[in-house]
Design a protein around this motif. Structure first.
Motif, PDB file in Angstrom:
ATOM      1  N   GLU A 123       0.421  -1.169  -0.320  1.00  0.00           N
ATOM      2  CA  GLU A 123       0.297  -0.149   0.311  1.00  0.00           C
ATOM      3  C   GLU A 123       0.647   1.074  -0.237  1.00  0.00           C
ATOM      4  O   GLU A 123       0.206   2.226  -0.673  1.00  0.00           O
ATOM      5  CB  GLU A 123      -1.026  -0.127   1.184  1.00  0.00           C
ATOM      6  CG  GLU A 123      -1.992  -1.070   1.068  1.00  0.00           C
ATOM      7  CD  GLU A 123      -2.932  -0.925   2.421  1.00  0.00           C
ATOM      8  OE1 GLU A 123      -3.730  -1.813   1.927  1.00  0.00           O
ATOM      9  OE2 GLU A 123      -2.351  -0.271   3.200  1.00  0.00           O
ATOM     10  N   ILE A 124       2.207   1.124   0.892  1.00  0.00           N
ATOM     11  CA  ILE A 124       3.035   1.874   0.751  1.00  0.00           C
ATOM     12  C   ILE A 124       3.817   2.434  -0.347  1.00  0.00           C
ATOM     13  O   ILE A 124       3.735   4.112  -1.143  1.00  0.00           O
ATOM     14  CB  ILE A 124       4.015   1.866   1.417  1.00  0.00           C
ATOM     15  CG1 ILE A 124       3.329   2.626   3.361  1.00  0.00           C
ATOM     16  CG2 ILE A 124       5.423   3.554   1.770  1.00  0.00           C
ATOM     17  CD1 ILE A 124       4.138   2.035   4.924  1.00  0.00           C
ATOM     18  N   THR A 125       3.947   1.196  -1.029  1.00  0.00           N
ATOM     19  CA  THR A 125       4.577   1.206  -2.530  1.00  0.00           C
ATOM     20  C   THR A 125       3.656   1.981  -3.495  1.00  0.00           C
ATOM     21  O   THR A 125       4.525   2.717  -4.674  1.00  0.00           O
ATOM     22  CB  THR A 125       5.458  -0.207  -2.746  1.00  0.00           C
ATOM     23  OG1 THR A 125       6.400  -0.326  -1.311  1.00  0.00           O
ATOM     24  CG2 THR A 125       6.154  -0.115  -3.682  1.00  0.00           C
ATOM     25  N   LEU A 126       2.209   1.189  -3.989  1.00  0.00           N
ATOM     26  CA  LEU A 126       1.489   2.048  -4.454  1.00  0.00           C
ATOM     27  C   LEU A 126       1.200   3.397  -4.324  1.00  0.00           C
ATOM     28  O   LEU A 126       0.777   3.399  -5.505  1.00  0.00           O
ATOM     29  CB  LEU A 126       1.165   0.938  -5.371  1.00  0.00           C
ATOM     30  CG  LEU A 126       1.340  -0.700  -5.475  1.00  0.00           C
ATOM     31  CD1 LEU A 126       0.325  -1.749  -5.491  1.00  0.00           C
ATOM     32  CD2 LEU A 126       2.457  -0.443  -6.812  1.00  0.00           C
ATOM     33  N   GLY A 127       1.354   3.233  -3.040  1.00  0.00           N
ATOM     34  CA  GLY A 127       0.938   4.640  -2.727  1.00  0.00           C
ATOM     35  C   GLY A 127      -0.797   5.073  -3.182  1.00  0.00           C
ATOM     36  O   GLY A 127      -1.416   5.855  -3.434  1.00  0.00           O
ATOM     37  N   ILE A 128      -2.010   3.900  -2.389  1.00  0.00           N
ATOM     38  CA  ILE A 128      -3.126   3.626  -1.980  1.00  0.00           C
ATOM     39  C   ILE A 128      -3.633   4.254  -1.155  1.00  0.00           C
ATOM     40  O   ILE A 128      -3.053   4.647  -0.016  1.00  0.00           O
ATOM     41  CB  ILE A 128      -3.411   1.967  -2.140  1.00  0.00           C
ATOM     42  CG1 ILE A 128      -2.185   0.961  -3.299  1.00  0.00           C
ATOM     43  CG2 ILE A 128      -4.630   1.913  -1.577  1.00  0.00           C
ATOM     44  CD1 ILE A 128      -2.996  -0.207  -3.386  1.00  0.00           C
ATOM     45  N   THR A 129      -4.256   4.949  -1.417  1.00  0.00           N
ATOM     46  CA  THR A 129      -5.429   5.817  -0.706  1.00  0.00           C
ATOM     47  C   THR A 129      -6.591   5.528  -0.618  1.00  0.00           C
ATOM     48  O   THR A 129      -7.341   4.658  -1.230  1.00  0.00           O
ATOM     49  CB  THR A 129      -4.970   7.303  -1.179  1.00  0.00           C
ATOM     50  OG1 THR A 129      -6.444   7.363  -2.228  1.00  0.00           O
ATOM     51  CG2 THR A 129      -3.794   8.110  -1.280  1.00  0.00           C
ATOM     52  N   SER A 130      -7.632   5.598   0.385  1.00  0.00           N
ATOM     53  CA  SER A 130      -8.586   4.862   0.867  1.00  0.00           C
ATOM     54  C   SER A 130      -9.683   6.376   0.717  1.00  0.00           C
ATOM     55  O   SER A 130      -9.055   7.127  -0.269  1.00  0.00           O
ATOM     56  CB  SER A 130      -8.808   5.587   2.195  1.00  0.00           C
ATOM     57  OG  SER A 130      -8.923   7.163   2.948  1.00  0.00           O
TER      58      SER A 130
ATOM     59  N   TRP B 266      -2.867   3.411   6.943  1.00  0.00           N
ATOM     60  CA  TRP B 266      -3.295   3.883   7.936  1.00  0.00           C
ATOM     61  C   TRP B 266      -4.544   3.265   8.977  1.00  0.00           C
ATOM     62  O   TRP B 266      -4.597   2.957   9.767  1.00  0.00           O
ATOM     63  CB  TRP B 266      -3.948   5.705   7.831  1.00  0.00           C
ATOM     64  CG  TRP B 266      -3.109   6.587   7.841  1.00  0.00           C
ATOM     65  CD1 TRP B 266      -1.540   6.121   7.621  1.00  0.00           C
ATOM     66  CD2 TRP B 266      -3.208   7.861   7.921  1.00  0.00           C
ATOM     67  NE1 TRP B 266      -1.379   7.514   7.220  1.00  0.00           N
ATOM     68  CE2 TRP B 266      -1.523   8.777   7.447  1.00  0.00           C
ATOM     69  CE3 TRP B 266      -4.309   8.645   7.791  1.00  0.00           C
ATOM     70  CZ2 TRP B 266      -1.719  10.236   7.451  1.00  0.00           C
ATOM     71  CZ3 TRP B 266      -3.889   9.900   7.871  1.00  0.00           C
ATOM     72  CH2 TRP B 266      -2.808  11.072   7.626  1.00  0.00           C
ATOM     73  N   TYR B 267      -5.362   2.564   7.732  1.00  0.00           N
ATOM     74  CA  TYR B 267      -6.130   1.215   8.662  1.00  0.00           C
ATOM     75  C   TYR B 267      -5.510   0.045   8.608  1.00  0.00           C
ATOM     76  O   TYR B 267      -5.808  -0.403   9.731  1.00  0.00           O
ATOM     77  CB  TYR B 267      -7.594   2.035   7.814  1.00  0.00           C
ATOM     78  CG  TYR B 267      -8.274   3.363   7.795  1.00  0.00           C
ATOM     79  CD1 TYR B 267      -8.686   3.765   8.298  1.00  0.00           C
ATOM     80  CD2 TYR B 267      -8.032   3.089   6.044  1.00  0.00           C
ATOM     81  CE1 TYR B 267      -8.795   4.659   8.061  1.00  0.00           C
ATOM     82  CE2 TYR B 267      -9.197   4.674   6.203  1.00  0.00           C
ATOM     83  CZ  TYR B 267      -9.042   5.111   7.080  1.00  0.00           C
ATOM     84  OH  TYR B 267      -9.815   6.531   6.471  1.00  0.00           O
ATOM     85  N   THR B 268      -4.638  -0.329   7.651  1.00  0.00           N
ATOM     86  CA  THR B 268      -4.198  -1.420   7.562  1.00  0.00           C
ATOM     87  C   THR B 268      -3.213  -1.403   9.309  1.00  0.00           C
ATOM     88  O   THR B 268      -2.833  -2.734   9.543  1.00  0.00           O
ATOM     89  CB  THR B 268      -3.605  -1.928   6.800  1.00  0.00           C
ATOM     90  OG1 THR B 268      -4.486  -1.478   4.764  1.00  0.00           O
ATOM     91  CG2 THR B 268      -3.065  -2.911   6.003  1.00  0.00           C
ATOM     92  N   ILE B 269      -2.961  -0.646   9.268  1.00  0.00           N
ATOM     93  CA  ILE B 269      -1.685  -0.984  10.224  1.00  0.00           C
ATOM     94  C   ILE B 269      -2.155  -1.570  12.025  1.00  0.00           C
ATOM     95  O   ILE B 269      -1.361  -1.847  12.387  1.00  0.00           O
ATOM     96  CB  ILE B 269      -1.097   0.449  10.973  1.00  0.00           C
ATOM     97  CG1 ILE B 269       0.196   0.337  11.821  1.00  0.00           C
ATOM     98  CG2 ILE B 269      -1.789   1.629  11.962  1.00  0.00           C
ATOM     99  CD1 ILE B 269       1.239  -0.173  10.559  1.00  0.00           C
ATOM    100  N   GLY B 270      -3.847  -1.289  11.957  1.00  0.00           N
ATOM    101  CA  GLY B 270      -3.925  -1.659  13.152  1.00  0.00           C
ATOM    102  C   GLY B 270      -3.973  -3.709  13.104  1.00  0.00           C
ATOM    103  O   GLY B 270      -4.094  -3.664  14.378  1.00  0.00           O
ATOM    104  N   VAL B 271      -3.960  -4.589  11.996  1.00  0.00           N
ATOM    105  CA  VAL B 271      -3.947  -4.942  11.625  1.00  0.00           C
ATOM    106  C   VAL B 271      -2.927  -6.045  12.334  1.00  0.00           C
ATOM    107  O   VAL B 271      -2.977  -6.714  13.620  1.00  0.00           O
ATOM    108  CB  VAL B 271      -4.485  -5.508  10.523  1.00  0.00           C
ATOM    109  CG1 VAL B 271      -4.196  -7.214  10.213  1.00  0.00           C
ATOM    110  CG2 VAL B 271      -6.042  -5.421   9.734  1.00  0.00           C
ATOM    111  N   PRO B 272      -1.781  -5.466  12.399  1.00  0.00           N
ATOM    112  CA  PRO B 272      -0.056  -6.284  13.221  1.00  0.00           C
ATOM    113  C   PRO B 272      -0.177  -5.455  13.972  1.00  0.00           C
ATOM    114  O   PRO B 272       0.301  -5.986  14.975  1.00  0.00           O
ATOM    115  CB  PRO B 272       0.518  -5.876  11.736  1.00  0.00           C
ATOM    116  CG  PRO B 272      -0.044  -5.200  11.096  1.00  0.00           C
ATOM    117  CD  PRO B 272      -1.301  -4.588  10.671  1.00  0.00           C
TER     118      PRO B 272
END
Length: 160
Positions: A114-121, A130-136
């Protein structure tokens, strides 16, 4: 360690769940009022609430493992000798911890993509990680609580 601080650490997941539920309630309530009173909907609210539900699920799993209140099928294991029951208890704890370790590993890989591809919500346009970080992040306490709950259950087996 002060008693108050120990209580916070012991019930950290409950505190975080309460905070997340409060945030979700305020956001959802604001959206309902905006939709029905102003005829305008806040698009980002669904994005936040769905992400927070994922976080709540992981925190709830940590609570369930700590309190040994997760779902389990123990009909056969309960009829085995105590020593064998303890082996199965620690085996299941190891398997559960492995599952969450894999979840951490693959979610970290997803975050990197997500960081590499620059995916935004889609709603707010913030980085999706920012949302995915909650999983780990919230999977680590689950692993700790798995072993804490297994340790507690193992001691109960030894006493009975």
């Amino acid at each position: 360690m002060p008693k108050r601080f120990r209580g916070l650490i012991t019930h950290l997941e409950e505190v975080l769940c309460a905070v997340l539920f409060a945030i979700m309630s305020v956001i959802t309530c604001a959206n309902v009022f905006a939709r029905y009173l102003l005829k305008y909907s806040f698009a980002f609210t669904e994005e936040l609430v769905v992400s927070f539900f994922v976080w709540l699920t992981l925190l709830g799993a940590a609570i369930a493992f700590r309190e040994q209140s997760h779902l389990g099928f123990s009909f056969i294991v309960d009829r085995l000798p105590r020593r064998i029951q303890k082996i199965f208890l620690w085996l299941s704890a190891g398997l559960a911890a492995s599952l969450f370790s894999f979840l951490i590993y693959f979610s970290l890989r997803q975050i990197a993509e997500e960081i590499t591809l620059g995916i935004t919500s889609s709603g707010i346009g913030v980085p999706q990680w920012w949302y995915t970080i909650g999983v780990p992040l919230w999977s680590f306490p689950v692993i700790i609580r798995i072993f804490q709950g297994a340790h507690r259950a193992s001691h109960k087996m030894g006493r009975s």
